[in-house]
Design an enzyme around this catalytic site. Structure first.
Site, PDB file in Angstrom:
ATOM      1  N   TYR A 207       0.857  -1.192   0.000  1.00  0.00           N
ATOM      2  CA  TYR A 207       0.000   0.000   0.000  1.00  0.00           C
ATOM      3  C   TYR A 207       0.889   1.237   0.000  1.00  0.00           C
ATOM      4  CZ  TYR A 207      -3.656  -3.286   1.024  1.00  0.00           C
ATOM      5  OH  TYR A 207      -4.516  -4.344   0.935  1.00  0.00           O
ATOM      6  N   HIS A 263      -6.190   2.927   0.442  1.00  0.00           N
ATOM      7  CA  HIS A 263      -5.867   2.553   1.821  1.00  0.00           C
ATOM      8  C   HIS A 263      -5.665   3.758   2.721  1.00  0.00           C
ATOM      9  CE1 HIS A 263      -4.152  -0.394   4.760  1.00  0.00           C
ATOM     10  NE2 HIS A 263      -4.853  -1.254   4.055  1.00  0.00           N
TER      11      HIS A 263
HETATM   12  C1  GCO Z   1      -7.674  -5.134   1.950  1.00  0.00           C
HETATM   13  C2  GCO Z   1      -7.069  -4.529   3.155  1.00  0.00           C
HETATM   14  C3  GCO Z   1      -6.075  -5.361   3.862  1.00  0.00           C
HETATM   15  C4  GCO Z   1      -5.642  -4.707   5.173  1.00  0.00           C
HETATM   16  C5  GCO Z   1      -5.253  -5.741   6.186  1.00  0.00           C
HETATM   17  C6  GCO Z   1      -4.894  -5.086   7.522  1.00  0.00           C
HETATM   18  O1  GCO Z   1      -8.300  -4.378   1.208  1.00  0.00           O
HETATM   19  O2  GCO Z   1      -7.625  -6.328   1.799  1.00  0.00           O
HETATM   20  O3  GCO Z   1      -6.757  -3.228   2.924  1.00  0.00           O
HETATM   21  O4  GCO Z   1      -5.004  -5.667   3.105  1.00  0.00           O
HETATM   22  O5  GCO Z   1      -4.607  -3.809   4.981  1.00  0.00           O
HETATM   23  O6  GCO Z   1      -6.296  -6.603   6.365  1.00  0.00           O
HETATM   24  O7  GCO Z   1      -4.480  -6.022   8.447  1.00  0.00           O
HETATM   25 MG    MG Z   2      -8.418  -2.398   1.874  1.00  0.00          MG
END
Ligand code: GCO
Ligand code: MG
Length: 453
Positions: A207, A263
């Protein structure tokens, strides 16, 4: 001795009391109030002869076969061999959830009638007085999903049947394609298209994408922050995403549905401008443009662009999303259902969404246990306003611990067609992979300012 005056008043008071009691009973009797009927309550025919099944114990089963903390709750009952499993996975604070389950929910639930899911949910929800936090909601989710698992087993039906039956034959999913370069992302998108996926989320690296690749941010040279804190150059990220979409569309065409997760990593107005620059690439949805602390910015976003938006994996509290849904501030609700307390509240969120044409896209990454993925899938099968489901592949190691995991056929997920949620756990195997506590997600700007991760 009381004088005649007081005697009169007392008599009058007693008389009035009697009258009141009489009239209440009279009124109650008149309108057939529940109070009046309670003593006539008879056990429903189907339950005649069925000993009520009580909760015997509620315990947490922590495991981390892939290094990701997973928490499953096991509810054992007074009926030999009858138990239920639920997902309580808050991977970053797993130990705290284990304590909430073993120390509090076990005491609270022992002896309760397994059938009364709503009553147990509401009771447990308010039992701490302070409520709606990630730790307690996840513990409650584990309990809730386990009770639905038990009810399915008692009814001899998969849980989706109890939720209203199938509104579709299976659950369409999206998968994640990432890479350090656009070329690598394109390669992965093409790989997934060849596996039958029609919806693919594209990310450059982790991210924050290329923005996190810088090696020597100023804060580190200045000895500020922690040695493992991540760095993010927001503008490098903001410039890279439109280029990524352009490259993927050019190489993979217009048919594949593309998704991206901001994110919550950039300033709200930068997120709005980024999304406007992505309009021409027709994204299926852009996820988490803002953090839950910035919900008001949706007003601005909605008048600035018509790109579909998904929001919500960080939501814990109904007040974070109730009015945003009523105001159509996003198109897909992305809740991590254990963060709000499980199947019971998630069904209410889905039903609310139906009236505002907001579709479900439940959170389904690696930090949801196979029991949680099954719960997502049962709801997805039953609700009308299903949108898309995030899916992960269950490794062989994970499947040595969890049997009956949902299965994928191309991009369609199906549950194990047995009574309950369909997933079972091998506690001995699970115990081989203890959970860890190191999970502090720290991301900083060049000057060291903390960014919401
Ligand atoms: C997604 C999420 C996850 C989170 C993670 C945090 O869209 O799948 O953003 O990747 O970052 O679950 O622990
Ligand atoms: Mg997410």
């Amino acid at each position: 001795m009381k004088n005649s005056e007081t005697q009169f008043t007392t008599n009058r008071r007693d008389a009035l009391k009697l009258l009141a009691a009489g009239s209440t009973a009279g009124i109650l009797g008149l309108f057939g109030s529940p109070l009046a009927r309670a003593e006539n309550y008879v056990k429903p025919a189907y339950a005649k002869g069925m000993a009520p099944v009580k909760i015997k114990s509620v315990k947490a089963i922590p495991t981390a076969p892939e290094g990701i903390n997973l928490i499953v709750v096991k509810v054992e009952t007074t009926e030999p061999g009858l138990y239920g499993l639920g997902c309580a996975t808050f991977t970053q604070r797993a130990e705290a959830v284990v304590t909430a389950i073993n120390k509090y929910l076990n005491d609270f639930c022992a002896g309760k009638d397994v059938d009364n899911i709503e009553d147990i949910w509401q009771g447990a929800y308010v039992s701490s007085y302070w409520r709606n936090g990630g730790v307690l909601n996840n513990a409650l989710s584990g309990l809730d999903e386990a009770l639905w698992d038990i009810k399915g087993k008692r009814a001899g039906m998969p849980v989706y049947q109890l939720l209203g039956g199938k509104a579709r034959f299976a659950v369409q999913c999206y998968t994640h394609a990432s890479g350090r370069t656009n070329e690598e992302v394109i390669e992965n998108v093409q790989k997934f298209i060849s596996q039958g996926y029609q919806h693919v989320r594209i990310q450059l690296g982790a991210y924050g994408g290329v923005g996190t690749l810088g090696t020597n941010p100023a804060f580190r040279d200045a000895g500020f922050g922690g040695p493992t804190d991540d760095f993010m150059d927001q503008h490098a990220y903001l410039n890279s995403v439109p280029k990524m979409f352009k490259a993927v569309r050019a190489a993979c065409g217009d048919t594949v549905e593309l998704l991206h997760d901001i994110h919550e990593r950039v300033e709200p107005m930068d997120a709005i401008n980024l999304i406007k620059r992505l309009e021409e690439y027709n994204p299926f949805f852009i996820e988490d443009p803002f953090s839950p602390e910035n919900m008001e910015w949706f007003k601005q976003l909605r008048v600035s662009t018509s790109v579909p938006i998904a929001m919500g994996e960080l939501f814990n509290n109904i007040n974070e999303f109730k009015m945003p849904m009523v105001n159509h501030w996003f198109d897909f609700i992305r809740i991590h259902i254990s963060q709000i307390g499980g199947i019971t509240p998630a069904m209410k969120v889905a039903r609310l969404g139906e009236w505002f044409n907001i579709r479900t896209a439940w959170h389904g990454p690696g930090d949801v246990s196979p029991v949680g993925h099954a719960a997502n899938c049962h709801i997805d099968l039953a609700v009308w306003n299903f949108g898309i489901q995030e899916a992960v592949r269950f490794s062989d190691k994970l499947q040595t611990i969890f049997s009956g995991c949902p299965t994928m056929n191309k991009d369609y997920m199906s549950v194990n067609e047995v009574p309950g949620l369909g997933v079972d756990i091998n506690e001995k195997e699970a115990a081989k992979y203890p959970i860890g506590t190191k999970s502090n997600w720290q991301v900083r700007k060049n000057d060291g300012t903390i960014i919401r991760p």
